[in-house]
Scaffold this active site. Structure first.
Site, mmCIF file in Angstrom:
data_model
loop_
_atom_site.group_PDB
_atom_site.id
_atom_site.type_symbol
_atom_site.label_atom_id
_atom_site.label_comp_id
_atom_site.label_asym_id
_atom_site.label_seq_id
_atom_site.Cartn_x
_atom_site.Cartn_y
_atom_site.Cartn_z
ATOM 1 N N THR A 28 0.607 -1.056 -0.292
ATOM 2 C CA THR A 28 0.018 -0.029 0.144
ATOM 3 C C THR A 28 1.081 0.919 -0.139
ATOM 4 O O THR A 28 1.844 1.755 1.044
ATOM 5 C CB THR A 28 -0.718 -0.470 1.308
ATOM 6 N N LYS A 140 4.695 -8.870 3.250
ATOM 7 C CA LYS A 140 3.107 -8.368 3.390
ATOM 8 C C LYS A 140 2.248 -9.223 2.693
ATOM 9 O O LYS A 140 1.841 -9.451 1.295
ATOM 10 C CB LYS A 140 3.625 -7.625 3.023
ATOM 11 N N GLU A 175 5.488 -5.006 16.397
ATOM 12 C CA GLU A 175 4.743 -4.328 15.070
ATOM 13 C C GLU A 175 3.011 -3.556 15.832
ATOM 14 O O GLU A 175 3.331 -4.354 16.561
ATOM 15 C CB GLU A 175 5.247 -4.316 13.665
#
Lengths: 271, 271
Positions: A28, A140, A175
């Site tokens: 993204t 990802k 994270e």
């Protein structure tokens, strides 16, 4: 606006392995004033993710064309690129040959309050944990139920808490649901080791490179939640929102620090 | 043949969270001589999976109608039902309100050799491990990259090895990529505990119920690979293929045993 394999489409085949197994990767990115920010790094991460999953990566030039086409001249937007292993029959075995599928989606830039970057954000600690899987760590990929569960723990419209930190199954700080985490203690910057789980964010890479270019040290290491009691600075970062100083996490309070401000300045919101 | 939300469609919106995050559940069932086998149990597992993920489960009557409609009168088939959290915007936060999406797909019954059930199968031990995640354990969700990685470890067309056993991150034996595992030693049946990872298969439930109905004991417990050296019988099972005796796993050799044959007989390929 949505493109599937470069063509304007609103839908994709229901046989796609991205739907059936989460068999793919995504990224993204922000587009600001006509520039796709850190595009090279985004494309490199997509390529690395495809490689890890054994998906033939689409050519870079094709992905660049997708980004340009989905923008339709719009100069400020978020573009999400998804690459799946394409359609397949029933069963986990990959089809032979694989024809990967590309999906490009355009969204508006997020309307997070400017205060997030300026005054800082408050974080939760999620109950949902990240599972340990070295084979999937770093990339990802499209298996994101852990993030979905974590994000569902608090009201989506609660703008006072835009992010939650996630621990892994061993209790280590890893994270945020959509950001990477950095902490600083006595002038030393640290960020969690992501070899067993987590996503190696593009902004994480940008920050690490920047820190090293400035001749500063950064320690990539195991971090446990007890460190939250001792660090001077804490920030979370992704490539769409940049760096957000953290002013509260659980019971702890922080001030946006010198290191955080310096890195915000150095990296900005685009390359 | 594919139905999306009950309508004949080949595609679904590219905004579906099943694609973006694997945000949903599925089940795969056999239809034999016009009967959808163990349909109640499949629907119950879908419901339980939706509940765990916080997805409003479609009504059972609607799902039954999907199964019937996708069959188009075909009496022998495999039907896969997928339920996703539906379409959403960018970001992990669930849309408000959620409109779940149903996808029903029809496939031919698998053409596995009869010998698999009669003479037994050879198994590999996969290198890919299952991650520990109690929040996702048991349900058949759409995050299936671990199974994809395991199934990609050997040639998809190698019919001599139709399945691989998977260990979890702690080194415990958990299941096959598409089956549950049962072992028997000295007349005692055992199957792995799935509270930390794995899928609670419909056939696993059928077998456990059958064993208990026969007044026999079954132990649901931690199993480590060293047990493979000592067990008398080993079999894998799912609701589409029934029970496959295992004749070889890694270095070990077995014969289809009395308990395996008795359970094959008792459960058959349909309820």
């Amino acid at each position: 606006v949505i493109l599937v394999d470069g063509k304007a489409r609103k839908s994709l085949p229901a046989t796609d392995r991205g739907l059936h197994y989460g068999d793919g990767v995504f990224t993204t990115l922000a587009v600001r004033d006509g520039k796709a920010c850190w595009l090279d790094a985004h494309l490199e991460r997509l390529r690395a993710g495809c490689h890890r999953l054994g998906i033939p990566a689409p050519e870079e030039v094709v992905l660049r064309r997708d980004v340009e086409a989905v923008l339709e001249g719009e100069g400020n937007a978020v573009v999400k690129l998804i690459i799946t292993r394409g359609s397949g029959g029933r069963g986990y075995a990959p089809p032979e040959p694989v024809t990967p599928r590309r999906i490009a989606l355009r969204y508006p830039l997020p309307d997070h309050p400017l205060a997030y970057a300026e005054q800082g954000v408050r974080l939760r600690i999620a109950d949902a944990r990240l599972a340990i899987n070295p084979r999937l760590a770093g990339i990802k990929h499209l298996n994101r139920l852990e993030q979905v569960l974590a994000r569902a723990e608090w009201d989506a419209s609660a703008t006072d808490i835009p992010e939650a930190l996630m621990l892994d199954a061993k209790g280590r700080l890893i994270e945020g649901t959509m950001t990477n985490l950095f902490v600083a203690a006595e002038g030393v910057l640290m960020t969690p080791d992501l070899r067993e789980c987590g996503v190696e964010g593009v902004m994480r890479r940008v920050i690490i490179d920047e820190v090293q270019a400035q001749g500063m040290a950064i320690q990539i290491q195991e971090l446990y939640p007890d460190i939250l009691a001792t660090v001077d600075e804490l920030f979370v970062a992704n490539s769409v929102n940049g760096i957000w100083p953290v002013i509260a996490c659980g019971e702890y309070r922080y001030h946006p620090g010198r290191l955080t401000r310096r890195l915000q300045q150095a990296t900005g919101l685009c390359d």
